[in-house]
Design a protein around this motif. Structure first.
Motif, PDB file in Angstrom:
ATOM      1  N   LYS A 152       0.399   7.699  -6.283  1.00  0.00           N
ATOM      2  CA  LYS A 152      -0.809   8.409  -6.203  1.00  0.00           C
ATOM      3  C   LYS A 152      -0.154   9.796  -5.954  1.00  0.00           C
ATOM      4  N   ARG A 153       0.695  10.033  -4.946  1.00  0.00           N
ATOM      5  CA  ARG A 153       1.322  11.248  -4.387  1.00  0.00           C
ATOM      6  C   ARG A 153       1.971  11.896  -5.525  1.00  0.00           C
ATOM      7  N   GLN A 154       2.876  11.230  -6.089  1.00  0.00           N
ATOM      8  CA  GLN A 154       3.516  11.634  -7.313  1.00  0.00           C
ATOM      9  C   GLN A 154       2.642  12.300  -8.571  1.00  0.00           C
ATOM     10  N   LYS A 180       1.859   1.869 -23.534  1.00  0.00           N
ATOM     11  CA  LYS A 180       1.796   2.243 -22.308  1.00  0.00           C
ATOM     12  C   LYS A 180       1.128   3.648 -22.217  1.00  0.00           C
ATOM     13  N   ILE A 181       1.054   4.592 -23.314  1.00  0.00           N
ATOM     14  CA  ILE A 181       0.627   5.688 -23.332  1.00  0.00           C
ATOM     15  C   ILE A 181      -1.072   5.580 -23.584  1.00  0.00           C
ATOM     16  N   ASN A 182      -1.281   4.536 -24.259  1.00  0.00           N
ATOM     17  CA  ASN A 182      -2.624   4.154 -24.236  1.00  0.00           C
ATOM     18  C   ASN A 182      -3.352   3.760 -22.988  1.00  0.00           C
ATOM     19  N   SER A 183      -2.776   3.107 -22.172  1.00  0.00           N
ATOM     20  CA  SER A 183      -3.011   2.804 -20.692  1.00  0.00           C
ATOM     21  C   SER A 183      -3.324   3.992 -20.005  1.00  0.00           C
ATOM     22  N   VAL A 184      -2.199   4.794 -19.925  1.00  0.00           N
ATOM     23  CA  VAL A 184      -2.120   6.010 -18.968  1.00  0.00           C
ATOM     24  C   VAL A 184      -3.464   6.656 -19.447  1.00  0.00           C
ATOM     25  N   ARG A 185      -3.721   6.829 -20.899  1.00  0.00           N
ATOM     26  CA  ARG A 185      -4.767   7.971 -21.323  1.00  0.00           C
ATOM     27  C   ARG A 185      -6.158   7.207 -20.956  1.00  0.00           C
ATOM     28  N   ARG A 186      -6.202   6.012 -20.908  1.00  0.00           N
ATOM     29  CA  ARG A 186      -7.535   5.205 -20.625  1.00  0.00           C
ATOM     30  C   ARG A 186      -7.752   5.318 -18.974  1.00  0.00           C
ATOM     31  N   PHE A 187      -6.601   4.968 -18.549  1.00  0.00           N
ATOM     32  CA  PHE A 187      -6.977   4.767 -17.039  1.00  0.00           C
ATOM     33  C   PHE A 187      -6.580   5.904 -16.149  1.00  0.00           C
ATOM     34  N   GLN A 188      -6.004   6.995 -16.672  1.00  0.00           N
ATOM     35  CA  GLN A 188      -5.785   8.363 -16.193  1.00  0.00           C
ATOM     36  C   GLN A 188      -4.975   8.019 -14.917  1.00  0.00           C
ATOM     37  N   ARG A 189      -3.853   7.396 -15.055  1.00  0.00           N
ATOM     38  CA  ARG A 189      -2.886   7.188 -13.883  1.00  0.00           C
ATOM     39  C   ARG A 189      -1.513   6.511 -14.508  1.00  0.00           C
ATOM     40  N   ALA A 190      -0.513   6.538 -13.652  1.00  0.00           N
ATOM     41  CA  ALA A 190       0.771   6.295 -13.927  1.00  0.00           C
ATOM     42  C   ALA A 190       0.401   4.529 -14.382  1.00  0.00           C
ATOM     43  N   SER A 191       1.290   4.192 -15.429  1.00  0.00           N
ATOM     44  CA  SER A 191       1.168   2.767 -15.774  1.00  0.00           C
ATOM     45  C   SER A 191       1.718   1.889 -14.750  1.00  0.00           C
ATOM     46  N   TYR A 192       2.764   2.537 -13.826  1.00  0.00           N
ATOM     47  CA  TYR A 192       3.352   1.596 -12.951  1.00  0.00           C
ATOM     48  C   TYR A 192       2.216   1.407 -11.892  1.00  0.00           C
ATOM     49  N   ARG A 193       1.273   2.343 -11.864  1.00  0.00           N
ATOM     50  CA  ARG A 193       0.215   2.196 -10.424  1.00  0.00           C
ATOM     51  C   ARG A 193      -0.415   1.081 -11.150  1.00  0.00           C
ATOM     52  N   ASP A 227       0.689  -1.228  -0.067  1.00  0.00           N
ATOM     53  CA  ASP A 227      -0.296   0.067  -0.029  1.00  0.00           C
ATOM     54  C   ASP A 227       0.707   1.148   0.081  1.00  0.00           C
ATOM     55  N   ALA A 228       2.151   1.139   0.789  1.00  0.00           N
ATOM     56  CA  ALA A 228       2.908   2.545   0.685  1.00  0.00           C
ATOM     57  C   ALA A 228       3.244   2.793  -0.795  1.00  0.00           C
ATOM     58  N   ASP A 229       3.959   1.877  -1.565  1.00  0.00           N
ATOM     59  CA  ASP A 229       3.993   2.093  -3.043  1.00  0.00           C
ATOM     60  C   ASP A 229       2.985   2.840  -3.674  1.00  0.00           C
TER      61      ASP A 229
END
Length: 163
Positions: free
Chosen positions: A11-13, A75-88, A4-6
């Motif tokens: 999210k904070r980033q 990765k760009i498509n994933s960020v755009r669709r889900f509105q978050r960092a792909s690593y999240r 949960d800390a990661d």
């Protein structure tokens, strides 16, 4: 699964690494700094910086291939669709393909670190800074470091601990 800390730190980033403006000059400054770091450290990576409707910076260093550009696209498509960092997405769902019930085509979307949403104050998420070539957590870290440097923020305050 991730701790949960990661997830909280990513999210904070996303919430705090916010640009006051974004244009060609900002894209060039960010991209050039990432490319310079890659050359100095001998990192084989691709960097792509864009708004949703156009690419504004692209560079590839030695050791990359067309596969890296394809990972960037997904990765760009994933960020755009889900509105978050792909690593999240990696931390929340685990690495691997999206499940069929998610409604996304694995040919066009990927759960892998390295795509980071570009957020502009007063405008929200307007594009993406994407890295490919290193392990996902490291791709993500390169993007976060570049944003910290650009914004004058302390890298250590936003860095994920090594795995």
């Amino acid at each position: 699964m991730a701790n949960d800390a990661d997830i909280a730190l990513v999210k904070r980033q996303e919430q705090e690494l916010v640009l006051s403006q974004f244009d060609e000059a900002v894209a060039y400054a960010l991209g050039s700094s990432i490319r310079a770091r890659a050359l100095a450290e001998g990192l084989g990576l691709v960097v792509d910086i864009r708004t949703w409707d156009r690419q504004m910076f692209f560079a590839a260093t030695a050791g990359t291939s067309a596969d890296n550009a394809e990972w960037v696209r997904r990765k760009i498509n994933s960020v755009r669709r889900f509105q978050r960092a792909s690593y999240r997405l990696v931390l929340e769902r685990g690495e691997g393909p999206f499940l069929p019930q998610s409604g996304v085509d694995p040919a066009d979307y990927v759960i892998a670190g390295g795509g980071f949403p570009l957020r502009v104050a007063g405008a929200g998420i307007i594009g993406c800074l994407t890295i490919s070539g290193l392990p996902g957590r490291s791709d993500h870290g390169v993007a976060v470091d570049a944003l910290c440097d650009h914004l004058g923020r302390d890298r250590a305050a936003f860095a994920l601990l090594p795995e």
